[in-house]
Design a protein around this motif. Sequence first.
Motif, mmCIF file in Angstrom:
data_model
loop_
_atom_site.group_PDB
_atom_site.id
_atom_site.type_symbol
_atom_site.label_atom_id
_atom_site.label_comp_id
_atom_site.label_asym_id
_atom_site.label_seq_id
_atom_site.Cartn_x
_atom_site.Cartn_y
_atom_site.Cartn_z
ATOM 1 N N SER A 154 41.029 2.654 24.154
ATOM 2 C CA SER A 154 42.061 3.257 23.295
ATOM 3 C C SER A 154 41.395 4.209 22.293
ATOM 4 O O SER A 154 40.260 3.968 21.856
ATOM 5 C CB SER A 154 42.819 2.168 22.526
ATOM 6 O OG SER A 154 42.033 1.686 21.474
ATOM 7 N N ALA A 155 42.138 5.274 21.948
ATOM 8 C CA ALA A 155 41.601 6.272 21.015
ATOM 9 C C ALA A 155 41.355 5.631 19.654
ATOM 10 O O ALA A 155 40.336 5.913 18.995
ATOM 11 C CB ALA A 155 42.577 7.437 20.887
ATOM 12 N N LEU B 27 32.165 17.970 18.695
ATOM 13 C CA LEU B 27 31.686 18.024 20.081
ATOM 14 C C LEU B 27 31.868 19.428 20.660
ATOM 15 O O LEU B 27 31.015 19.923 21.399
ATOM 16 C CB LEU B 27 32.430 16.993 20.951
ATOM 17 C CG LEU B 27 32.090 15.529 20.647
ATOM 18 C CD1 LEU B 27 32.943 14.588 21.491
ATOM 19 C CD2 LEU B 27 30.610 15.256 20.896
ATOM 20 N N GLY B 28 32.987 20.077 20.262
ATOM 21 C CA GLY B 28 33.258 21.440 20.733
ATOM 22 C C GLY B 28 32.181 22.406 20.256
ATOM 23 O O GLY B 28 31.741 23.286 20.985
ATOM 24 N N GLN B 29 31.743 22.179 18.971
ATOM 25 C CA GLN B 29 30.695 23.050 18.421
ATOM 26 C C GLN B 29 29.366 22.838 19.130
ATOM 27 O O GLN B 29 28.577 23.754 19.304
ATOM 28 C CB GLN B 29 30.522 22.783 16.932
ATOM 29 C CG GLN B 29 31.563 23.505 16.100
ATOM 30 C CD GLN B 29 31.394 23.210 14.621
ATOM 31 O OE1 GLN B 29 30.537 22.437 14.237
ATOM 32 N NE2 GLN B 29 32.236 23.843 13.816
ATOM 33 N N LEU B 30 29.116 21.578 19.502
ATOM 34 C CA LEU B 30 27.857 21.261 20.182
ATOM 35 C C LEU B 30 27.823 21.845 21.596
ATOM 36 O O LEU B 30 26.784 22.269 22.085
ATOM 37 C CB LEU B 30 27.649 19.738 20.263
ATOM 38 C CG LEU B 30 27.219 19.052 18.962
ATOM 39 C CD1 LEU B 30 27.128 17.545 19.168
ATOM 40 C CD2 LEU B 30 25.865 19.591 18.497
ATOM 41 N N ALA B 31 29.002 21.863 22.258
ATOM 42 C CA ALA B 31 29.056 22.293 23.663
ATOM 43 C C ALA B 31 28.934 23.812 23.787
ATOM 44 O O ALA B 31 29.122 24.561 22.868
ATOM 45 C CB ALA B 31 30.355 21.835 24.282
ATOM 46 N N THR C 66 38.278 15.615 14.150
ATOM 47 C CA THR C 66 36.968 16.043 13.625
ATOM 48 C C THR C 66 35.917 15.907 14.717
ATOM 49 O O THR C 66 35.073 16.781 14.913
ATOM 50 C CB THR C 66 36.534 15.150 12.427
ATOM 51 O OG1 THR C 66 37.666 14.841 11.652
ATOM 52 C CG2 THR C 66 35.464 15.792 11.600
ATOM 53 N N LEU C 67 36.013 14.775 15.410
ATOM 54 C CA LEU C 67 35.032 14.492 16.452
ATOM 55 C C LEU C 67 35.091 15.540 17.560
ATOM 56 O O LEU C 67 34.062 16.059 18.009
ATOM 57 C CB LEU C 67 35.290 13.099 17.016
ATOM 58 C CG LEU C 67 34.192 12.573 17.917
ATOM 59 C CD1 LEU C 67 32.934 12.349 17.111
ATOM 60 C CD2 LEU C 67 34.624 11.301 18.594
ATOM 61 N N GLN C 68 36.332 15.845 17.961
ATOM 62 C CA GLN C 68 36.482 16.849 19.026
ATOM 63 C C GLN C 68 35.937 18.200 18.578
ATOM 64 O O GLN C 68 35.287 18.915 19.331
ATOM 65 C CB GLN C 68 37.952 16.980 19.418
ATOM 66 C CG GLN C 68 38.319 15.982 20.505
ATOM 67 C CD GLN C 68 39.817 15.910 20.757
ATOM 68 O OE1 GLN C 68 40.579 16.751 20.256
ATOM 69 N NE2 GLN C 68 40.247 14.921 21.518
ATOM 70 N N GLY C 69 36.195 18.518 17.283
ATOM 71 C CA GLY C 69 35.673 19.768 16.722
ATOM 72 C C GLY C 69 34.151 19.793 16.759
ATOM 73 O O GLY C 69 33.540 20.783 17.159
#
Length: 286
Positions: A152-153, A282-286, A277-280
């Motif tokens: 679960s999220a 991870l998006g920056q890292l990718a 925040t986490l997705q942001g």
Amino acid sequence: MPSPKGKNPGRGGGSPVLGSSNGRYDFMSLTKPLSRSSPPNLLQRQGSDPTTARLRASESPTRRRGSGSSVGSASGQTLTEEDGIRLNPSFLHVALSSLLAIDLWLSKRLGVCACEDSSWGSVRPLMKLLEISGHGIPWLAGTAYCLYKSDSAAGQEVMLNLLMGLLLDLVLVAIIKAVVRRRRPAHNRMDMFATFSVDSYSFPSGHATRAALCGRFLLAHLVLAAPLRVLVWLWTGLVGLSRVLLGRHNVTDVIFGFWMGYCQYNLVEMLWLSPQTLQGLLGQLA
Ligand SMILES: CC(C)=CCC/C(C)=C/COP(=O)(O)O
């Protein structure tokens, strides 16, 4: 008050006693002359012998300043404003030295599981079990495993923030230990598993900070029945107590550790990583 050090030169240590220096009451050594060169530091670089450490810690700044500038009213001269300003730090120093002496004395008396031959040596395995339950490795591994397994999220978010809190705790404790560099009690047997080099120092107790942080975290984020909540409180307290009973820490290391862990939880709440925040990130890292 004349120092009795000349009468008892052979003793390896002694208690700090209140003595009069220039009309003031300071801590002074029973056995050793006070060093005039080393700076006063209540927690840092204590020797492995707690008595030596206590004596070193009890050095008064008024003695190092020399006798010229501090003449008490008993000698017929009135105290100037400057003297008044100097009296306060001296009082604070005596108060802190006394607290430190009590801390060392109490911690030594409470270290009843420091080794198998100690008075409560038979309880040592139980205390070591508590030590393992508050160690960083099981907590980091357990949290990472729950994060991986959570489907679960909401569960992932909680576990991720706990992981962040645990890592933050390790870093902050390591920094403070490296700065303060207070030696562990002399009666401690250093047989802990998986330690960092800074773990040769005792202030603050990393187990106490972790227990307080995780305890608060579990109580706030897991829906627990009342008996389990009591168990969490109990576990937190026992982990802290076991540090002193095992002789790993002085009482003040644990008290400060609890306070620090409590504050660290506030920090985790402030820095809370939301899924967005986490997705942001991870998006920056990718
Ligand atoms: C190796 C990892 C991940 C953590 C070290 C945990 C540890 C050994 C902390 C020391 O605790 P005390 O300061 O209470 O003795």
